[in-house]
Design a protein around this motif. Structure first.
Motif, short mmCIF file in Angstrom:
data_model
loop_
_atom_site.label_atom_id
_atom_site.label_comp_id
_atom_site.label_asym_id
_atom_site.label_seq_id
_atom_site.Cartn_x
_atom_site.Cartn_y
_atom_site.Cartn_z
N LYS A 200 0.84 -1.19 0.00
CA LYS A 200 0.00 0.00 0.00
C LYS A 200 0.88 1.25 0.00
N ILE A 201 0.46 2.23 -0.79
CA ILE A 201 1.21 3.49 -0.88
C ILE A 201 0.27 4.63 -0.53
N PHE A 202 0.65 5.42 0.44
CA PHE A 202 -0.10 6.60 0.84
C PHE A 202 0.74 7.83 0.46
N ALA A 203 0.08 8.88 0.02
CA ALA A 203 0.82 10.08 -0.40
C ALA A 203 0.03 11.33 -0.06
N GLU B 127 -3.35 6.29 -9.98
CA GLU B 127 -2.07 5.59 -9.95
C GLU B 127 -2.02 4.50 -8.89
N GLY B 128 -3.15 4.24 -8.25
CA GLY B 128 -3.20 3.20 -7.23
C GLY B 128 -2.66 3.63 -5.89
N VAL B 129 -2.72 4.95 -5.62
CA VAL B 129 -2.21 5.51 -4.38
C VAL B 129 -3.38 6.03 -3.54
N CYS B 130 -3.26 5.89 -2.23
CA CYS B 130 -4.27 6.44 -1.32
C CYS B 130 -3.88 7.88 -0.99
N PRO B 131 -4.62 8.87 -1.49
CA PRO B 131 -4.24 10.27 -1.26
C PRO B 131 -4.60 10.73 0.15
N LEU B 132 -3.76 11.60 0.70
CA LEU B 132 -3.99 12.16 2.02
C LEU B 132 -3.89 13.68 1.94
N PRO B 133 -4.63 14.39 2.80
CA PRO B 133 -4.54 15.86 2.82
C PRO B 133 -3.15 16.33 3.26
N MET C 77 -5.16 15.56 10.05
CA MET C 77 -6.36 14.90 9.53
C MET C 77 -6.14 13.41 9.27
N TRP C 78 -4.88 12.93 9.28
CA TRP C 78 -4.65 11.52 8.97
C TRP C 78 -3.57 10.84 9.82
#
Length: 290
Positions: free
Chosen positions: A251-254, A267-273, A278-279
């Protein structure tokens, strides 16, 4: 402008002549004025013709001068002092001498492409974190073909005419460049040199962040690894994401601004603010690489 300057000068002479001609016939005074203006226009046209001839002569001389494109001539950009503007402190130098190998580990390459990046600008301005010797030639990243090498380089697997790339910090903006063979990496023949030069520093940084920040075996992949990328929409962030996918990351978070979230999701990435408040609690303790 030329005509006006000449006219003013001649008018001064005209006034003097008119003053001296007082008492003469009025028609003769008018003839004097006509003659002066006529001479002024003639002189203006003559000066313009001379300027045109001089300009043409300069162009002819420039066209007749030999072009510096001989392969035996080395051209490079150089600055002797640090400065804000490249146009003020840099100049192009051409010398009829190709660099030679003086050490067993050296390689001379004929440059195909090199960078003019933000890093190059920092170095030229004198605000780079490391010390740079002057005079210096810019060009942090370089791609070229091997034209000469020391006796231990060939045994390391390199060959003459092979396309290679390197981060040389300085020296890339030249026709020929001397490098340490340990800094070289081979470039596949189907890769464009200009494109290769643009990704050297970016992908090298991304690779080191992924594979050297946490020691692992030479054949160990990133399968099952969770990765958090800060600034996922930037050049290095995108490089990290691509290399992480290729290495099998689970898993990739960005983090990124809201307008980039759709692209990251594609692109298969979990976006973060961008705001970590918030995360942070959701991913704390769950990431293997940050």
């Amino acid at each position: 402008k030329i005509f006006c300057v000449i006219l003013i000068t001649e008018l001064k002479n005209y006034i003097k002549m008119v003053h001296d001609s007082r008492g003469r016939d009025p028609h003769s005074r008018m003839d004097i004025g006509k003659n002066l203006i006529g001479r002024t226009r003639s002189r203006s046209r003559a000066m313009q013709r001379n300027r045109s001839k001089s300009r043409a002569a300069r162009f002819d001389a420039r066209d007749a001068a030999p072009e510096v494109n001989d392969e035996s001539i080395n051209k490079f950009v150089q600055y002797k002092n640090f400065g804000l503007l490249a146009t003020e402190c840099s100049r192009v130098i051409a010398i009829d001498e190709i660099p030679e190998v003086t050490e067993r580990w050296q390689v001379v390459i004929k440059v195909k492409a090199s960078t003019v990046s933000l890093t190059d600008c920092y170095i030229r301005r004198g605000i780079w974190h490391d010390k740079i010797s002057l005079p210096a030639t810019p060009g942090f990243d370089v791609v070229g073909t091997i034209v000469a090498m020391g006796d231990i380089v060939e045994s390391a697997g390199f060959d003459y005419g092979e396309a290679v790339a390197a981060c040389c910090r300085t020296g890339g903006n030249s026709r020929y460049c001397v490098l340490n063979y340990k800094d070289l990496t081979s470039v596949p023949g189907n890769v464009d040199s200009a494109q290769a030069a643009c990704i050297i520093s970016t992908y090298m940084t991304a690779y080191q962040a992924l594979h050297r920040c946490k020691p692992r075996g030479p054949k160990q992949s990133l399968e099952g690894v969770n990765i958090l990328v800060t600034g996922g929409n930037g050049p290095i962030g995108k490089a990290v994401i691509e290399l992480a996918h290729r290495a099998g990351a689970s898993k990739i978070f960005a983090t990124a601004a809201k307008k980039y979230h759709a692209d990251l999701t594609a692109e298969g990435v979990c976006p973060l603010p961008l705001d970590s408040k918030m995360w942070l609690q959701l991913v704390k303790g769950k990431m293997d690489i940050v």
